[in-house]
Design a protein around this motif. Structure first.
Motif, PDB file in Angstrom:
ATOM      1  N   UNK A   1       3.805 -12.615  -1.041  1.00  0.00           N
ATOM      2  CA  UNK A   1       2.406 -12.493  -1.451  1.00  0.00           C
ATOM      3  C   UNK A   1       1.910 -11.077  -1.219  1.00  0.00           C
ATOM      4  N   UNK A   2       1.320 -10.490  -2.268  1.00  0.00           N
ATOM      5  CA  UNK A   2       0.712  -9.169  -2.151  1.00  0.00           C
ATOM      6  C   UNK A   2      -0.442  -9.094  -3.136  1.00  0.00           C
ATOM      7  N   UNK A   3      -1.664  -9.042  -2.601  1.00  0.00           N
ATOM      8  CA  UNK A   3      -2.843  -9.008  -3.471  1.00  0.00           C
ATOM      9  C   UNK A   3      -3.567  -7.671  -3.420  1.00  0.00           C
ATOM     10  N   UNK A   4      -2.838  -6.613  -3.009  1.00  0.00           N
ATOM     11  CA  UNK A   4      -3.444  -5.283  -3.024  1.00  0.00           C
ATOM     12  C   UNK A   4      -3.575  -4.812  -4.466  1.00  0.00           C
ATOM     13  N   UNK A   5      -4.486  -3.874  -4.680  1.00  0.00           N
ATOM     14  CA  UNK A   5      -4.721  -3.374  -6.033  1.00  0.00           C
ATOM     15  C   UNK A   5      -3.469  -2.720  -6.604  1.00  0.00           C
ATOM     16  N   UNK A   6      -2.710  -2.055  -5.755  1.00  0.00           N
ATOM     17  CA  UNK A   6      -1.511  -1.366  -6.227  1.00  0.00           C
ATOM     18  C   UNK A   6      -0.327  -2.303  -6.372  1.00  0.00           C
ATOM     19  N   UNK A   7      -0.403  -3.480  -5.755  1.00  0.00           N
ATOM     20  CA  UNK A   7       0.723  -4.405  -5.796  1.00  0.00           C
ATOM     21  C   UNK A   7       1.826  -3.966  -4.861  1.00  0.00           C
ATOM     22  N   UNK A   8       2.817  -4.824  -4.694  1.00  0.00           N
ATOM     23  CA  UNK A   8       3.873  -4.530  -3.738  1.00  0.00           C
ATOM     24  C   UNK A   8       5.215  -4.248  -4.362  1.00  0.00           C
ATOM     25  N   UNK A   9       5.283  -4.166  -5.691  1.00  0.00           N
ATOM     26  CA  UNK A   9       6.543  -3.852  -6.333  1.00  0.00           C
ATOM     27  C   UNK A   9       7.375  -5.094  -6.608  1.00  0.00           C
ATOM     28  N   UNK A  10       8.649  -4.915  -6.978  1.00  0.00           N
ATOM     29  CA  UNK A  10       9.530  -6.036  -7.317  1.00  0.00           C
ATOM     30  C   UNK A  10       9.617  -7.046  -6.174  1.00  0.00           C
ATOM     31  N   UNK A  11       9.651  -8.314  -6.553  1.00  0.00           N
ATOM     32  CA  UNK A  11       9.773  -9.365  -5.549  1.00  0.00           C
ATOM     33  C   UNK A  11       8.471  -9.759  -4.905  1.00  0.00           C
ATOM     34  N   UNK A  12       7.356  -9.183  -5.351  1.00  0.00           N
ATOM     35  CA  UNK A  12       6.047  -9.548  -4.808  1.00  0.00           C
ATOM     36  C   UNK A  12       5.135 -10.008  -5.942  1.00  0.00           C
ATOM     37  N   UNK A  13       4.124 -10.760  -5.587  1.00  0.00           N
ATOM     38  CA  UNK A  13       3.165 -11.214  -6.589  1.00  0.00           C
ATOM     39  C   UNK A  13       1.920 -11.735  -5.891  1.00  0.00           C
ATOM     40  N   UNK A  14       0.779 -11.532  -6.546  1.00  0.00           N
ATOM     41  CA  UNK A  14      -0.462 -12.142  -6.081  1.00  0.00           C
ATOM     42  C   UNK A  14      -0.708 -13.472  -6.778  1.00  0.00           C
ATOM     43  N   UNK A  15       0.101 -13.781  -7.801  1.00  0.00           N
ATOM     44  CA  UNK A  15      -0.071 -15.016  -8.567  1.00  0.00           C
ATOM     45  C   UNK A  15       0.601 -16.163  -7.831  1.00  0.00           C
ATOM     46  N   UNK A  16      -0.137 -17.244  -7.652  1.00  0.00           N
ATOM     47  CA  UNK A  16       0.389 -18.441  -7.007  1.00  0.00           C
ATOM     48  C   UNK A  16       0.936 -19.371  -8.084  1.00  0.00           C
ATOM     49  N   UNK A  17       2.250 -19.467  -8.195  1.00  0.00           N
ATOM     50  CA  UNK A  17       2.866 -20.257  -9.253  1.00  0.00           C
ATOM     51  C   UNK A  17       2.578 -21.756  -9.117  1.00  0.00           C
TER      52      UNK A  17
END
Length: 850
Positions: free
Chosen positions: A394-410
Motif C-alpha cells: 500500500x502506498x497512497x503518496x502523491x508520487x506513488x511507490x513504484x513497481x509492486x505498490x498501489x493505492x488501489x484496493x483490489x
C-alpha cells in the motif's frame, strides 16, 4: 538608510507600538471594570470600536483534533494496528497529567496565572521593556489563557475545508497585530469568567503544539520520552513546556534544537524551584539531566499500519463516506478530526496468515503485465470482514511507490478503494443455479452439455423473448450430451448452464444475484441494469465486481440465505467515551434456506474428484463448498470457498489487459493455478482455526425438481411416441427392436418404464417390437399331457414355462387336458406362462402322468 538609523527606527517603533499597546491594554482592563469611560485620542477611539465588535467569550469545546486508532482482535483482545491523524493528540484528564507538567506550564509561562483575570498587566509591561531592548515587538505578554484563545483560533483555522480560507484564517490567528492581541485579551477575560483555572490550564496542556504534528501534553510525552503524561519527571516536563513558545526551534524532533530547548528548560526549572514546585535536590538532578529524548515513531496513516494497510484504508474511507458518521462529507471529516477509537472486525492472526500466504504465492510485480491478486474473507451470518489483503504494497503518496505498490484496493468497490472490479467469469453461474432451484427445478434433472449454437430468441429476458445474434459458447471441460445439474456445476459446463437458462428468465437470475448482495464495483449500474445479456448466465458480461462482494455472496449462501452487508467496523467510540451507532449490516433472509442447502449440495462436488475447485480442497475434512471462475481469455481467475465459519475468495488476474493466466507461468506455476495455491493453504488454516459444521441435506424436492411420470407408450408408433415424450420435456431416444408379441414396429417398452417419476430433461429410450413373440394358443384340450406338451413345443412355446394343476374327473380320462390358460385360440406370446388343467383320479392328486 544606515544600519544605525534602521536600528533607531526599529526601537522607536517598538516603543511607540508598545506604548500604544499598553494604553489599549489599560483601556481593556478599564472597560471590564468601569461602567463609563472617558477616552481621548484617535487610537483609543479606534480601539473601543474594534473592542465593541468582538465576541464576549470563547468556548472550550471538545472539538480538538485527535488521533483515530484502529483496533483488530488477537486472542480475544483488542489490539491497535493503525493510527491516523492530521494532529497527533490524545486528550487527557486533570489526574492524567504530572503535577510537574502543570507547574512547569504555570511557572514557566504565566507565574501569576492563578492571580490575574486573563490579562496580566505586569507581563505586558515586562514585554514592553523586552521589546525596547531588542528593538522589535517580540513579546506581547500573553497569559496562558490568552494562549488558549490563540490555539482555539488555530484549531478553528485547521478545520476549514478550503485551503485558501484555511491559510488566511491561520495567518490571522498567529501573525502579530493589535487587533488580534486585543481580541485575545477580551476573549481571555471572558474565558476566565466562564471557566475555572483548572479547566483553563487543562485546556492549555491539551491544545498546545509541541512541534510538528504533535499536540497536547500526552502525545508529546509519548512522542519524545515514551511515557504517559502522568509519569513525566521535572526535567521531562520542563523540556516539553520549553517547546510551546517556539515549537519550530525548540522541538525535540531534531538534535539541532537541543541546546535551545535546554536553555529554556533550565529557566523553567529555575522558576519551579523559585516557587517551590521542586526542591533543591530535584532541581540539581533535573539540571544535570542531558537532553536525550527517546523518539517514538509516529506511524501515522495506513501506510504505517503494523498490518492490513488496505483494510485500514477501507475502514478510513468508510468513516469518511458512510452517512452513519455524519450527514455531509464535511460533517464526517470534522468528526474524524476529533478522533475515534475504531474496533474493527479484523482478526489479526488470520490477517497475518493471509498476508504471508499471498507473499508466498503471488509476486507484487511482473514485468510482462500488471499482475493483481486479492484474497478476502467474510464471516457468514454477520457480514464481518475477517481478513483482506493483496499482492501489492500500500502506498497512497502523491508520487506513488513504484513497481509492486498501489493505492488501489483490489478487494473493494470504487468508493472504498478506487478499484473498478473484475469480470466474474464462471463464478456467476451459482446465481443461475439458484434461480433454477427457485423455479422448481431439481439438481438431478438432465440438461445438455453438448456445445451447440443457441438462438437468442429462445431465451426470455424480463418476460419477453430476447433478440440478437446466435451464440455458440465453448466448454473448457469434456462435453457429455446429457448430464445432470450437479455434475454440470462440478465441471462448470458452460452449455449445460445455458441450457438451464433457456428455461429461466435472465432478469430473474439477475435478481437472485442482487438479493445475495451482488452489485457492480463502480456503482454505475443498479440492480436493474447489470448482467442482462445472454452471456451473463455464465459470467460473460462486461460488468465487474469486487472480490469482497463475491465473498459476501458465498457467505450469504453458507448462512443458508441470510445476507448481510459487509462491514469492517464493530464499534466506534469518541474520545469522551461516547459510543456511536455504526453502519447496520442489515442482515435479512433473501433466499429460502432449503434452496441454499441444495446449492451447497451441488457446490460441494466442485471440491471433489473431477470438480473444478478440487485443487483448493484443504488437507482436512471440515465440510466445505465452492466454485471457480475464469473469463474466456483467462485474464481473470477466481476461486471462492465457504464453510459455516468463513467464506473466502481469491482473485488472480490482470489489473488491466488480457494476459492469459492459463498460459503464463509465474514462479514455475501456471498463473491460473495460483488462486488454488493461495486458497488451499488458507482453507487448511481456517479449518484449523475455526472448524465448521455441515449443512442440512437438501430437501428431496430440490433433487428431483419438476419430475413427471413416464407415459405408457406400449403399442404406439415411434412418431407418436417421440411427439408425446418431447412435449412433456423429456428427451427421446430410439433403442431399436426387441422381442415382443406386439406387431413389429410398435413400442414394446421404455426405459425408464411407464409410470416412473423422473426429472424433465431425462432421456426416455423406447424399444420397438420385432413381432417375434406374437403367438396363438393351440387347442390341446383332450390330449394326454405328453402329447399336449409336444404340441406346445412344436408351436414355439417353452416347456419350462408350462405348469400343471389337477382336478377330479372320470377314471377313464386320467392324464388328459381338461382346459388351458391361455385358452385355445387366445392371442399370447411364445414366452408366456401356460397352465394346463389335467384330469386326475378321485382324490385330485397328481396321478403321475407322463
Amino acid at each position: 538608510m544606515s544600519a544605525q538609523e534602521s536600528r533607531r527606527s526599529g526601537v522607536l517603533g517598538a516603543i511607540l507600538g508598545m506604548l500604544g499597546f499598553s494604553g489599549l491594554a489599560g483601556l481593556l482592563v478599564a472597560i471590564m471594570v468601569t461602567p463609563a469611560i472617558a477616552v481621548t485620542g484617535m487610537t483609543a477611539n479606534n480601539a473601543v470600536g474594534i473592542f465593541n465588535e468582538l465576541p464576549e467569550y470563547a468556548t472550550l469545546g471538545d472539538d480538538l483534533a485527535q488521533k483515530v486508532t484502529l483496533y483488530g482482535t488477537q486472542g480475544g483482545q483488542p489490539v491497535p494496528f493503525a493510527t491516523i491523524f492530521e494532529t497527533n493528540r490524545e486528550e487527557v484528564g486533570w489526574d492524567e497529567i504530572s503535577q510537574y507538567a502543570k507547574d512547569a506550564a504555570v511557572y514557566g509561562e504565566d507565574a501569576r496565572f492563578f492571580e490575574h483575570g486573563g490579562v496580566d498587566m505586569q507581563s505586558i509591561m515586562r514585554a514592553l521593556a523586552s521589546n525596547v531592548r531588542s528593538g522589535e515587538v517580540e513579546s506581547g505578554g500573553s497569559t496562558i489563557t490568552m494562549q488558549v484563545i490563540r490555539n482555539i483560533n488555530i484549531e478553528a483555522a485547521n478545520q476549514l475545508e478550503d485551503p485558501e480560507a484555511r491559510k488566511a484564517a491561520y495567518t490571522e490567528a498567529v501573525e502579530p497585530s493589535m487587533d488580534r492581541k486585543l481580541k485575545e485579551m477580551k476573549l481571555a477575560i471572558g474565558l476566565e469568567k466562564r471557566y475555572d483555572k483548572q479547566t483553563i490550564l487543562l485546556a492549555y496542556l491539551n491544545i498546545a503544539n509541541f512541534g510538528g504534528t504533535t499536540y497536547g501534553i500526552q502525545a508529546a510525552a509519548q512522542r519524545y520520552f515514551g511515557v504517559n503524561a502522568t509519569d513525566l519527571t521535572p526535567a521531562q516536563a520542563a523540556s516539553l513546556i520549553a517547546i510551546v513558545q517556539y515549537p519550530a526551534s525548540r522541538s525535540l524532533e531534531s538534535p539541532d534544537n537541543y541546546e535551545r530547548n535546554k536553555i529554556r528548560r533550565d529557566y523553567i526549572l529555575g522558576q519551579m524551584l523559585k516557587y517551590k514546585s521542586i526542591d533543591q535536590a530535584q532541581y540539581d538532578e533535573a539540571i544535570a539531566t542531558p537532553i536525550e529524548p527517546t523518539l517514538t515513531p509516529l506511524n501515522n496513516g495506513c501506510m504505517a499500519a503494523s498490518i492490513a494497510p488496505y483494510f485500514c484504508d477501507y475502514v478510513v474511507k468508510t468513516l469518511l463516506n458512510d452517512p452513519a458518521f455524519g450527514e455531509t462529507a464535511d460533517d464526517r471529516r470534522q468528526a474524524f478530526r476529533k478522533g475515534y477509537d475504531v474496533y474493527t472486525t479484523l482478526d489479526i492472526g488470520a490477517q497475518a496468515t493471509a498476508e504471508a500466504t499471498m507473499r508466498q504465492w503471488v509476486p507484487s510485480y511482473d514485468d510482462r503485465f500488471q499482475l493483481g491478486s486479492s484474497t478476502v474473507g467474510v464471516q457468514p451470518g454477520t457480514g464481518r470482514i475477517i481478513y483482506m489483503t493483496q499482492n501489492t504494497s500500500f502506498n497512497d503518496t502523491a508520487a506513488g511507490g513504484g513497481p509492486g505498490t498501489s493505492a488501489v484496493n483490489y478487494s473493494t468497490d470504487y468508493d472504498r478503494g478506487g478499484s473498478r472490479g473484475f469480470q466474474p467469469g464462471s463464478i456467476y453461474k451459482i446465481f443461475t443455479l439458484g434461480q433454477w432451484l427457485k423455479d422448481g427445478h431439481g439438481l438431478n434433472e438432465v440438461v445438455t452439455g453438448k456445445p451447440q449454437t443457441w438462438r437468442q430468441s429462445t431465451f426470455t429476458r424480463c418476460g419477453s423473448p430476447m433478440g440478437g445474434a446466435d451464440w455458440k459458447p465453448k466448454n473448457d471441460s469434456s462435453s457429455p450430451t446429457n448430464t445432470n445439474v450437479v455434475n454440470a456445476t462440478a465441471t462448470s459446463n458452460n452449455n449445460a448452464f445455458v441450457d438451464m437458462a433457456q428455461e429461466l428468465d435472465i432478469c430473474d437470475i439477475r435478481d437472485t444475484a442482487a438479493s445475495l448482495g451482488m452489485h457492480t464495483a463502480t456503482g454505475e449500474k443498479d440492480g436493474s441494469d447489470m448482467m442482462t445479456v445472454l452471456a451473463s448466465v455464465i459470467g460473460g458480461s462486461d460488468d465487474t465486481f469486487a472480490p469482497l462482494t463475491i465473498a459476501n455472496a458465498f457467505a450469504s449462501i453458507s448462512a443458508r440465505g441470510l445476507t448481510c452487508t459487509p462491514t469492517g467496523i464493530d464499534r466506534v467510540t469518541t474520545p469522551n467515551g461516547e459510543e456511536l451507532k455504526v453502519p447496520n449490516p442489515n442482515c435479512r433472509q433473501t433466499l429460502d434456506p432449503e434452496i441454499a442447502d441444495a446449492m451447497i449440495y451441488a457446490m460441494k462436488r466442485t471440491l471433489m474428484g473431477g470438480g473444478t475447485a478440487v485443487a483448493s480442497r484443504p488437507y482436512n475434512s471440515v465440510p466445505i463448498f465452492g466454485k471457480t471462475g475464469s473469463t474466456d481469455a483467462y485474464n481473470q481467475t477466481w476461486v471462492a470457498t465457504a464453510t459455516t465459519s468463513i467464506a473466502g475468495v481469491t482473485w488472480v488476474g490482470n489489473v488491466q489487459g488480457t494476459q492469459a493466466m492459463s498460459r503464463t507461468y509465474i514462479n514455475g506455476m501456471a498463473g491460473s493455478r495460483l488462486r488454488h495455491a493461495v486458497q488451499r493453504q488458507l482453507n487448511t488454516q481456517w479449518q484449523t482455526f475455526w472448524g465448521g459444521n455441515d449443512w442440512p441435506e437438501p430437501n428431496r424436492s430440490f433433487l428431483t425438481g419438476n419430475n413427471a411420470p413416464v407415459p405408457d407408450l406400449t403399442g404406439q408408433s415411434v412418431d407418436s411416441a417421440r411427439e408425446l415424450i418431447e412435449s412433456l420435456g423429456f428427451n427421446f431416444e430410439d433403442g431399436g427392436p426387441i422381442a415382443s408379441s406386439l406387431d413389429a414396429g410398435l413400442i414394446a417398452q421404455t426405459d425408464p418404464g411407464a409410470g416412473a417419476s423422473v426429472p424433465r430433461g431425462t432421456t426416455i429410450t423406447v424399444y420397438t417390437s420385432d413381432g417375434s413373440l406374437k403367438a396363438t394358443m393351440p387347442d390341446v384340450v383332450g390330449q394326454q399331457t405328453d402329447e399336449a406338451l409336444n404340441t406346445l413345443i412344436a408351436e414355439g412355446f417353452s416347456a419350462s414355462r408350462v405348469s400343471y394343476s389337477f382336478v377330479e374327473g372320470p377314471p377313464g380320462q386320467v392324464c388328459r387336458v381338461k382346459s388351458s390358460d391361455p385358452a385355445a385360440g387366445a392371442g399370447t406370446t411364445k414366452d408366456a406362462a401356460i397352465t394346463l388343467t389335467v384330469i386326475s383320479d378321485a382324490d385330485g392328486e397328481d396321478p403321475g402322468c407322463p
